[in-house]
Design an enzyme around this catalytic site. Structure first.
Site, PDB file in Angstrom:
ATOM      1  CE  LYS C 116      -3.827  -2.316   2.155  1.00 27.77           C
ATOM      2  NZ  LYS C 116      -4.911  -2.323   3.115  1.00 27.77           N
ATOM      3  CD  GLU C 200      -4.774   5.523   4.291  1.00 28.17           C
ATOM      4  OE1 GLU C 200      -3.875   5.626   3.441  1.00 28.17           O
ATOM      5  OE2 GLU C 200      -5.878   5.059   4.024  1.00 28.17           O
ATOM      6  CG  HIS C 235     -12.159  -2.416   8.156  1.00 30.11           C
ATOM      7  ND1 HIS C 235     -12.366  -1.141   7.714  1.00 30.11           N
ATOM      8  CD2 HIS C 235     -11.719  -2.309   9.429  1.00 30.11           C
ATOM      9  CE1 HIS C 235     -12.039  -0.296   8.682  1.00 30.11           C
ATOM     10  NE2 HIS C 235     -11.650  -0.980   9.738  1.00 30.11           N
ATOM     11  NE  ARG C 292      -7.093 -10.140  -3.632  1.00 21.73           N
ATOM     12  CZ  ARG C 292      -8.222  -9.612  -3.205  1.00 21.73           C
ATOM     13  NH1 ARG C 292      -9.355  -9.817  -3.835  1.00 21.73           N
ATOM     14  NH2 ARG C 292      -8.242  -8.840  -2.123  1.00 21.73           N
TER      15      ARG C 292
END
Lengths: 501, 174, 501, 174
Positions: C116, C200, C235, C292
């Protein structure tokens, strides 16, 4: 819109109707015979009423009983499905007389179109092309002979109230005529309670192409394109598809307009199907109108994005069609295969028994319409259809690939099925080229099948040998009265140790 | 290890195999390993040399089934697999030496249904292919035809009566 | 095109890949752990090889073993599915080194995009908007604190190699930071074998919207539109749909172009997914690239008519994309629900056990992707997904109606499932209006659920009473050691007589 | 006819019913007819006054299940149905008069998995909501928390070891 409807049918079509009703927030009432007490559709409906014994004549054909249940349950309308009472004018009239909406055409339209002779007269009057023959019911063998001599053999005897190939006979010479007439009448009486039959010139090797129409009560009609139903055996459809490989936009437009014309001329409303024969030169002849939903309606749904049961419900509740002819868009290609409990190796004899296992793998692009679950039974009382598989893809080649894959992965244990037969049909070059007619299966395909002998690779030889030994060993254990057999019946594991100890 | 003689789809030379555990030794064809699972009584998942075979036995529940003949379906094709152990081969040779012969002398109902029509009576001479009985089942009329030229000895059923699967309908003189 | 491929995965995605391969005439090789010896996918593949014990670390993560099987079986390429080795650059490189085509991007692209932090640097360089935060892995708690102070709480800790919500933690104050960092690292190590995480700024209540892209080895790229994945809990995506209710053609174009830009900048090829956060004002921020196939790819297939696995296979075999951006047509609306073995009433605790019954009724417009059959077991070893249901209809309202109907008819016995939870979600006004974000389930929906109490009608009261008595009577019989229990286990009839004698 | 006392979702007044054959007489609610079929052990198709109810029992196989409490699911909603016969009601009244009380004094593993972390040791005082153990199952870490304030008597498991469902992990002092 209705709040509650009764479904005067069983099996996959009852499930199909329940699904759309539920999506529209409409409650459903099922009716069931002894056999169907806990069948899938009777389980899925909001309510279910027992109406009689297993033979259809003692349950699903009991109009009085069904009307009584509709009133008792507070159903505002009755959906007849296909078969049973779906094309009986008297039943539509009984509904009307009892203040219940029949989800189908007005009973006068059933009479006019449901009778093949009357429908033919109507077609002639409206300049829709028809095949030469009688336009009324044949009285007796004498009249049959006279007519046959006039139009010349081969001829076709057909039940006026017919459908699905029942009460139909091809006669190629005068000697055969009398017995064929009798058998056709017997079958017609047994299947439809009406033994009137008529005669027409037999068109050799035609295609069977039908048009789906929608007509509302306000005189608006659209056609939803054709269905190619030429893959038949003894007038029983085996594989249906849309589009037809012989269709072009002009022919589709002309046939579609004829289909609408004849429906409007009869004051018809509801979904409906207008059947045509198409000869080698693409001349088409009106055959008959099926004043109800067809078994093969899903392929039209896939290619148009419409829900035909929903359209029926909207028409029956008095709504205007929400689309015009130019709004009908055709996308992709759809194929339907009917998986039936029958034995292709024994002249397609129906096969009965309990379905101890059904293995499916549908996935991307496959739809299955069924009313059967693992553990259910295929009985002698009703038709032998286990499921309809529908493949839908951007083009015909892809749809065939999907169908072949899904059929290959559809495993039924407990009855013989036509799955391997369907697979062989899908693989044959004539089907792949779209080059077949209503005679193909019987004249070309079946004789060829008899000649073909499977080639066995050494690998397969080994595998089948081992399989034979394993079945043999397993049975020997069970013959000895041990418990292993019971264990494996529950679908559990049977370890090597258990088996060979 | 047990010895078996296997014949697939009537091929002339039978396969000989020694079988035990999860191994099999085929005479002339070599040794193979396999794993398997009975998914149901009639459905076998077999993996030989890592290749999958889903094999269905079509006649396991036939009441007249012998435990030497299996109608096996794989990849939508049917194969007749005859599979005998040493004892069965011996027994058979013995029976053959005594010249046992059997001829089908009955017409049997292939499925449950109702007799619609009977076309013959006691003493009739019938020819191969003649329609003897019309049987209605699953809303279809099915014609039951004579398998060979013969003479009717006795008709055991009546019109408009229901019959079971495998019920004897007509007896023939042999 | 390849003649034989190996599938380095299990369950529904292995079945999904086998299906497309078979339709394309490509042979498939499955690999299985002890647990999966006779699982559906291992049964459906042409060949199947045992690779180890049930825990994934001892089977599906054994790259060496899988490469060995590929070579032994003669597979030319390996499809990694999702999860397991699908986003491990070293595995892609191993394939390459062994002359086997990895059906996915080049290993350098996995490294650059799979991380990431690197992906974020790439985005910044290519003027794709990103959220403030670190662009590299965090070394220790000290560095985490410094960064957090700079950008201000709340912050988000994320695994560099992550996906599926694993290794992610929201931190709202400095006290929570150290333990959250440790747990995120632990989870990341356990799930991906790599414990690097980054930090972040936490955007409050964003939408999670991702774009499907296809990129070939010749530098051609298209996007296939968005997937709205905001219906999440911890999530974990629960319901996905396309189109998103906030999307307009201009936003779709801008986001789609960003998605393609970043993929091309990384030298990416394969199908892939570019994830974005979208805030209330429709500002979007690049999140990450999943290199993917995604679990939720079927909704894109329904709406575009494409087969994404087929596209992957074509790209991997070196073909050029057969379509340009202007050829991509979007039709209708598609929704996916993930049916999982978990207990919504006990904090969604995974539920294990044997599925003694699965009842389905799909029909018109429903697709099911599954690797599970009745009689199979949900184990502790793998994820808890039983099936994905996908509804497709001309518009979103119709798709929701279909999904609700199909969920209501999906019956699983043997484990707890989230079906009722999914149904309640589908029925809530925020979902129907399309007015929800990634916080909706946890902040609004779950608290509301706890307050809601089912109202029981007198009719239902009676029915439940009878049901209670019937279960009680049945159990009493079985406690007494009688045979009735066994009978009912086989799913047979249990007549009133048997029960009460 | 057998008498039953039924209580649904903790509603105050229990329903009384006389049950026998395919009929039931509810006190104050009238007589109803029904038919039914057990589709599996845990799944019941019930038809009362022609209305279908597909009812799933969610706790039939729980080892600690009493035959008076049923967690029933219908139309995707769950209901707790307590169903006692006359004998059970009497037995209960007797027990209550003797003042029996039970308190959960164990932490039990809700599912099979592996212990990742143990946060407490013998003698620790814990507060309601404290994370006692982290259990990994199905690739997720699950936190097992204290249900009430209490004191740890004994920890019965170790980190990095597998545990079964319903295995006792921690004992508390009462």
């Amino acid at each position: 819109m209705f709040k509650k409807i009764l479904i005067a049918n069983r099996g996959e079509i009852a499930v199909r109707i329940i699904n759309t009703a539920r999506e529209m927030g409409i409650k459903t009432v099922a009716v069931y015979s002894d056999f169907d007490r806990y069948s899938m559709y009777a389980k899925l409906a909001d309510e279910a009423y027992h109406i009689g014994e297993s033979p259809a004549a003692k349950s699903y054909l009991l109009a009085d009983k069904i009307i009584e249940v509709a009133k008792k349950s507070g159903a505002e309308a009755i959906h007849p499905g296909y078969g049973f009472l779906s094309e009986r004018a008297f039943f539509a009239k009984m509904c009307e007389d009892n203040g219940i909406k029949f989800i189908g055409p007005h009973h006068t339209a059933i009479e006019d179109l449901g009778s093949k002779t009357k429908a033919k007269q109507l077609a002639v009057k409206n300049k829709v092309p028809v095949v030469a023959g009688t336009e009324h019911a044949i009285k007796d063998a004498e009249e049959a002979k006279t007519v046959a001599r006039k139009i010349g053999f081969p001829i076709m005897i057909k039940a006026s109230a017919g459908g699905g190939g029942k009460g139909m006979r091809v006669v190629r010479s005068e000697e055969e005529l009398e017995s064929a007439l009798r058998m056709a009448q017997n079958e017609a009486r047994a299947s439809f309670g009406d033994d009137s039959v008529f005669i027409e010139k037999y068109v050799d090797s035609p295609r069977h192409i039908e048009f789906q129409i929608l007509v509302d009560e306000h005189g608006n009609a659209v056609h939803l394109g054709e269905r190619e139903c030429s893959m038949q055996r003894r007038h029983q459809k085996i594989i249906e598809e849309t589009p037809s490989s012989i269709m072009d936009p002009d022919l589709r437009h002309r046939m579609g307009e004829c289909a609408k014309t004849i429906a409007l001329a009869a004051g018809y409303y509801n979904a409906g199907t207008v059947e045509f024969m198409v000869d080698k030169d693409k001349n088409f002849y009106f055959l008959e109108v099926n004043t109800r939903l067809q078994v093969e309606h899903p392929i039209t749904e896939m290619r148009t994005g419409l829900d035909l049961v929903k359209e029926q419900l909207k028409i029956a509740s008095g709504e205007k069609l929400s689309l015009k002819q130019e709004d009908v868009k055709f996308t992709g290609a759809a194929i339907e295969c009917r998986i039936c409990a029958e034995d292709p190796d024994s002249n397609f004899m129906p096969s009965t028994g309990k379905l101890s296992y059904i293995g499916r793998n549908l996935g991307n692009g496959m739809r299955e319409d069924t009313g059967i679950e693992q553990g259910n039974e295929i009985s002698i009382y009703y038709d032998s259809m286990i499921a309809k598989l529908i493949a839908y893809a951007p083009d015909r080649k892809l749809a065939i690939e999907k169908m072949a894959r899904a059929l290959n992965n559809y495993t039924v244990v407990g009855v013989k099925t036509n799955i391997s037969f369907l697979m062989k049909l899908l693989e044959c070059p004539e089907y792949i080229e779209g080059d077949y007619n209503t005679q193909f299966v019987e004249r070309v395909f079946l004789p060829r099948l008899e000649e073909t002998k499977a080639v066995i690779s050494p690998e397969l030889q080994k595998a089948l040998s081992i399989a034979g030994i394993l079945f043999k060993s397993r049975n020997e254990k069970s013959f000895n009265g041990r418990t292993e057999k019971k264990k494996s019946k529950r679908g559990g594991w049977l370890s090597r140790k258990e088996l060979h100890n | 290890m047990n010895k078996y003689f296997i014949n697939i789809d009537g091929v002339e030379t039978p396969i000989e195999a020694d079988f035990g555990g999860n191994e099999i030794l085929f005479k002339d064809l070599g040794r193979d390993e396999f794993v398997y699972k009975f998914i149901t009584d009639d459905l076998l998942l077999l993996r030989v040399d890592h290749k999958n075979y889903l094999v269905k036995a079509e006649n396991v529940h036939d009441s007249d089934m012998k435990n030497t003949e299996f109608l096996l379906e794989h990849d939508s094709k049917s194969y007749k697999v005859v599979c005998k152990n040493e004892l069965e081969v011996l027994t058979e040779k013995f029976a053959a030496s005594r010249g046992t012969t059997k001829i089908k002398n009955e017409l049997i109902s292939p499925m449950p249904g109702a007799i619609v029509k009977i076309n013959v009576k006691e003493g009739d001479e019938v020819k191969k292919g003649d329609v003897l009985i019309v049987l209605e089942a699953m809303k279809m009329e099915n014609e039951l035809k004579a398998a060979a030229n013969c003479k009717v000895q006795k008709v055991l059923v009546e019109e408009k009566t229901p019959v079971d699967k495998n019920q004897v309908l007509i007896k023939f003189e042999v």
